[in-house]
Design an enzyme around this catalytic site. Structure first.
Site, PDB file in Angstrom:
ATOM      1  N   SER B 146      21.254  47.500  68.072  1.00  0.00           N
ATOM      2  CA  SER B 146      21.511  48.394  69.198  1.00  0.00           C
ATOM      3  C   SER B 146      22.158  49.692  68.704  1.00  0.00           C
ATOM      4  O   SER B 146      21.549  50.408  67.906  1.00  0.00           O
ATOM      5  CB  SER B 146      22.369  47.660  70.237  1.00  0.00           C
ATOM      6  OG  SER B 146      22.329  48.335  71.457  1.00  0.00           O
ATOM      7  N   ASP B 222      13.669  43.203  76.548  1.00  0.00           N
ATOM      8  CA  ASP B 222      14.993  43.794  76.363  1.00  0.00           C
ATOM      9  C   ASP B 222      15.420  44.489  77.654  1.00  0.00           C
ATOM     10  O   ASP B 222      14.727  45.387  78.147  1.00  0.00           O
ATOM     11  CB  ASP B 222      14.947  44.794  75.196  1.00  0.00           C
ATOM     12  CG  ASP B 222      16.335  45.223  74.755  1.00  0.00           C
ATOM     13  OD1 ASP B 222      17.146  45.626  75.619  1.00  0.00           O
ATOM     14  OD2 ASP B 222      16.612  45.154  73.547  1.00  0.00           O
ATOM     15  N   HIS B 254      18.020  41.407  74.646  1.00  0.00           N
ATOM     16  CA  HIS B 254      18.892  42.220  73.787  1.00  0.00           C
ATOM     17  C   HIS B 254      20.000  41.387  73.120  1.00  0.00           C
ATOM     18  O   HIS B 254      20.807  41.932  72.369  1.00  0.00           O
ATOM     19  CB  HIS B 254      19.529  43.320  74.651  1.00  0.00           C
ATOM     20  CG  HIS B 254      20.052  44.510  73.903  1.00  0.00           C
ATOM     21  ND1 HIS B 254      19.232  45.448  73.334  1.00  0.00           N
ATOM     22  CD2 HIS B 254      21.320  44.917  73.628  1.00  0.00           C
ATOM     23  CE1 HIS B 254      19.967  46.386  72.747  1.00  0.00           C
ATOM     24  NE2 HIS B 254      21.240  46.079  72.902  1.00  0.00           N
TER      25      HIS B 254
END
Lengths: 276, 276
Positions: B146, B222, B254
């Site tokens: 991320s 995600d 995610h």
């Protein structure tokens, strides 16, 4: 039953579910990993019982077990370690009350109304799992860590035929003889020690043993080893001639860094028994 | 430098260390996994940069990376994601301030005195690591998740020759064009967008690319995919003819259940480059 979350994980699904529990008189939450194979039909189930202070979440996120369960086509269930909630009795100490159910059915106040983890894990939750998910309940094995290793060993020896194999990571081996045990068994079951016997893996090994393979790992640097009393279980295994692997792992401690290191071994060990 | 903890883990040592940081003007904590091979001499190093809200601890306990690093004989370093402490500026939002350093050197008040994660990760911490541990600093690779994927990609492309390979899990791919980026780059670097360019993986791909292999995984489910903007990086990779594997993984989200699922792939990918 309510779905809290479902995440794709190693080709399968890591779910978290909450349901009202008759045994515990409160809502209970558990984690369940279903491998990809569960989409096509029932798969064998490996139980993982957690230790003091843990919820359903610790092993689910830190033990790395899903990688190996996916490889072997096994489901994993991660139950909580006690009843919980505002109406449930608790204690200020970390090792009694919520997070510390010790896998017994309490008979003493104030614990008796909710602290029935033995019935929850051996009766209510398996019935719910078998009725709800693609699980082959004729193929179950059990493992656990610390207090959960105590739970796994005592359940396996008290319920012949239920589990094909049993293993444990740094289990509490002799709670009737240690500070991790005497306090809790007194609180939950009362002062009459005859009621404690079936909740002590070393005593159950001498009395009953286990009709299947057994694997136990303990770190040689475990900071709680004096509370675990592995020497009592090792002696009982040897005296009984119980088929078992009892391993002291050099340099490892009580943490999930230890558990995750040997998780591949344990899952493969159970897979051998479950697929036999 | 202070040792906070060291645990045996997959035959090696998972350590946590704290040291005063000149770059950040505060104490900084990092995790370092050294495989067994580090007892005999320097080993290659894989950096793992974490995402928003994380500390050094999240990936160290939840990504399952040590299993594969041990197999490949690699060290892993898990830095924190920002400066921390009472004297360090912060914000009420989870995505600005402590836990959200975005891997830049801030030039704007109140962030400039401490928020220098670029210098910390690319200069101060590698110097400390190389001087202290058995690490072969000529063999480094980098990955992240991320915000950390953003950091890994931008550092790899800004520092040619530093990293043998780069990968990312669900990276922020185009922060100059997304709500995960514009707010933070404005706060840390000011409104002049020319200062933002080198901190945007999609723009850096068009400008510089990467002289080595690149691997990117993003879950097709995600929940933050609109903030990550993978389409901008995919297009830039294709336009540049950058050697890369860009994978949308069906059904994954995610979470660290996604990261851990593909960690084996990423560590093996870096090991191929590091041992070449």
């Amino acid at each position: 039953m309510q779905k809290t979350s479902e995440n794709a994980c190693f080709g399968g699904i890591q779910g978290v579910y909450t349901h009202p529990s008759d045994a515990c008189g409160c809502d209970m939450t558990f984690g369940l990993f279903l491998p990809q194979e569960a989409q096509d039909g029932p798969v064998p189930l490996l139980w993982y019982l957690s230790g003091l202070t843990c919820t359903h979440e610790n092993a689910m996120t830190k033990a790395g077990a899903q990688a190996w369960a996916a490889e072997q086509g096994l489901a994993l269930v991660f139950p909580d370690t006690s009843p919980r909630g505002d109406g449930v009795a608790d204690d200020e100490d970390y090792d009694l009350g919520q997070g510390a159910g010790f896998y017994v059915d309490a008979t003493q106040d104030p614990w008796a109304p909710n602290y029935r983890m033995w019935s929850y894990i051996t009766e209510e939750l398996p019935a719910l799992l078998g009725a709800t998910f693609a699980l082959d309940m004729d193929r179950q094995s059990i493992t656990g860590h610390s207090m959960g290793g105590h739970g796994a060993l005592t359940m396996a020896m008290n319920l012949p035929g239920r589990f094909r194999s049993v293993s444990a990571f740094s289990p509490i081996c002799n709670p009737t003889g240690a500070d991790w045990g005497r306090k809790q068994l007194t609180a939950y079951l009362g002062a009459d020690e005859t009621a404690w016997e079936r909740h002590d893996a070393s005593l159950m090994m001498r009395k009953a043993g286990f009709d299947g393979p057994m694997l136990i790992d303990i770190g040689s640097n475990d900071q709680f080893i004096d509370l675990l009393r592995p020497e009592t279980l090792a002696a009982a295994i040897a005296d009984r001639r119980q088929p078992a692997s009892f391993r002291l792992q050099k340099g490892y401690d009580h943490s999930y860094f230890f558990v995750s290191t040997f998780m591949e071994d344990h899952v493969a060990f159970h897979a051998d028994a479950l697929w036999a």
